[in-house]
Design a protein around this motif. Sequence first.
Motif, PDB file in Angstrom:
ATOM      1  N   TYR A   1     -17.229  11.660  -8.558  1.00 26.37           N
ATOM      2  CA  TYR A   1     -16.333  10.679  -8.974  1.00 26.37           C
ATOM      3  C   TYR A   1     -16.461   9.182  -8.651  1.00 26.37           C
ATOM      4  N   GLY A   2     -17.851   9.209  -7.884  1.00 28.78           N
ATOM      5  CA  GLY A   2     -18.236   7.723  -7.671  1.00 28.78           C
ATOM      6  C   GLY A   2     -17.591   7.048  -6.528  1.00 28.78           C
ATOM      7  N   TYR A   3     -16.915   7.566  -5.658  1.00 30.92           N
ATOM      8  CA  TYR A   3     -16.321   7.190  -4.179  1.00 30.92           C
ATOM      9  C   TYR A   3     -17.564   6.822  -3.373  1.00 30.92           C
ATOM     10  N   MET A   4     -17.398   5.628  -2.453  1.00 31.36           N
ATOM     11  CA  MET A   4     -18.331   5.039  -1.731  1.00 31.36           C
ATOM     12  C   MET A   4     -17.848   4.946  -0.233  1.00 31.36           C
ATOM     13  N   PRO A   5     -18.754   5.626   0.769  1.00 29.05           N
ATOM     14  CA  PRO A   5     -18.255   5.583   2.033  1.00 29.05           C
ATOM     15  C   PRO A   5     -18.230   4.105   2.500  1.00 29.05           C
TER      16      PRO A   5
ATOM     17  N   VAL B   1     -13.979   4.794  -0.800  1.00 27.06           N
ATOM     18  CA  VAL B   1     -13.359   3.768  -1.922  1.00 27.06           C
ATOM     19  C   VAL B   1     -13.774   4.071  -3.315  1.00 27.06           C
ATOM     20  N   LYS B   2     -13.002   3.945  -4.310  1.00 22.11           N
ATOM     21  CA  LYS B   2     -13.236   4.120  -5.573  1.00 22.11           C
ATOM     22  C   LYS B   2     -14.392   2.944  -5.898  1.00 22.11           C
ATOM     23  N   SER B   3     -15.552   3.454  -6.565  1.00 21.95           N
ATOM     24  CA  SER B   3     -16.444   2.285  -7.001  1.00 21.95           C
ATOM     25  C   SER B   3     -15.769   1.398  -7.744  1.00 21.95           C
ATOM     26  N   THR B   4     -14.787   1.475  -8.490  1.00 23.45           N
ATOM     27  CA  THR B   4     -14.255   0.544  -9.523  1.00 23.45           C
ATOM     28  C   THR B   4     -13.114  -0.373  -8.750  1.00 23.45           C
TER      29      THR B   4
ATOM     30  N   ILE C   1       0.919  -1.086  -0.082  1.00 21.43           N
ATOM     31  CA  ILE C   1       0.032   0.130   0.025  1.00 21.43           C
ATOM     32  C   ILE C   1       0.897   1.216   0.075  1.00 21.43           C
ATOM     33  N   ARG C   2       0.543   2.172  -0.846  1.00 22.67           N
ATOM     34  CA  ARG C   2       1.311   3.513  -0.847  1.00 22.67           C
ATOM     35  C   ARG C   2       0.506   4.595  -0.131  1.00 22.67           C
ATOM     36  N   LEU C   3       1.030   4.841   0.992  1.00 21.35           N
ATOM     37  CA  LEU C   3       0.186   6.055   1.409  1.00 21.35           C
ATOM     38  C   LEU C   3       0.840   7.652   1.049  1.00 21.35           C
ATOM     39  N   VAL C   4      -0.308   8.206   0.497  1.00 22.79           N
ATOM     40  CA  VAL C   4       0.047   9.572  -0.074  1.00 22.79           C
ATOM     41  C   VAL C   4      -0.965  10.572   0.653  1.00 22.79           C
ATOM     42  N   VAL C   5      -0.292  11.583   1.470  1.00 19.54           N
ATOM     43  CA  VAL C   5      -1.043  12.555   1.863  1.00 19.54           C
ATOM     44  C   VAL C   5      -1.135  13.922   1.151  1.00 19.54           C
TER      45      VAL C   5
ATOM     46  N   ASP D   1      -7.298   4.814  -4.257  1.00 20.46           N
ATOM     47  CA  ASP D   1      -8.056   3.776  -4.063  1.00 20.46           C
ATOM     48  C   ASP D   1      -9.363   4.076  -3.041  1.00 20.46           C
ATOM     49  N   ILE D   2      -8.553   4.487  -1.533  1.00 21.56           N
ATOM     50  CA  ILE D   2      -9.164   4.881  -0.564  1.00 21.56           C
ATOM     51  C   ILE D   2      -8.787   6.160  -0.078  1.00 21.56           C
TER      52      ILE D   2
END
Length: 186
Positions: free
Chosen positions: A56-60, A178-181, A19-23, A40-41
């Motif tokens: 953009y379709g992100y879901m909780p 998270v992305k819906s995809t 997992i790559r953490l980006v802030v 992705d998250i």
Amino acid sequence: YEGFLQLTRHLEKNLNRKIRLVVARNAEAAIEGIRQHKADIVYVCSVFYVIAHDKYGYMPVAHSLEDGKREERGVIVVRDDSDIRELSDLSCRTLALGSRYCATSNLLPRLMIKQAGLREEDLFAIDVTGHNKRAILSVLSGFHDAAGVSEAAAEGYRSHGLRYLALSPPSPNFVFAVKSTLSKEL
């Protein structure tokens, strides 16, 4: 950052993948990352979540707790020695706000002013400082008459001469989305 690093390690271990953490450095970078589906998250405030979801379709998938609460509030604060006693007293006065993208330090204070029967143009000036602490310190130092900030940020300054003028209705805390995809297996 440290808390997210711990979460990253936990996810790597349980998902058996890197997992790559980006802030994001600022709000604009966060929105751009969401727009380009680079993450992705995401962990975002309620305002950014609405954008991420609707556009953009992100879901909780989870929400944060602040002092055991799922919600937070905005508050309009003044100095203890201020003659401002109610929101209508803000007419011809100055107001500092926190982040322009934040519900508690921008959108909710603006709503409270409107509900008090004031138009934004009734105030002498409304300045977005970019951060709760800047808005609070601007009031305490006398540069602004009032500030709209999060209740969590204001609470630490009550003993330093800050008084609550008005408290907003609750607003959801930060959300993990998270992305819906994203693969359902993850």
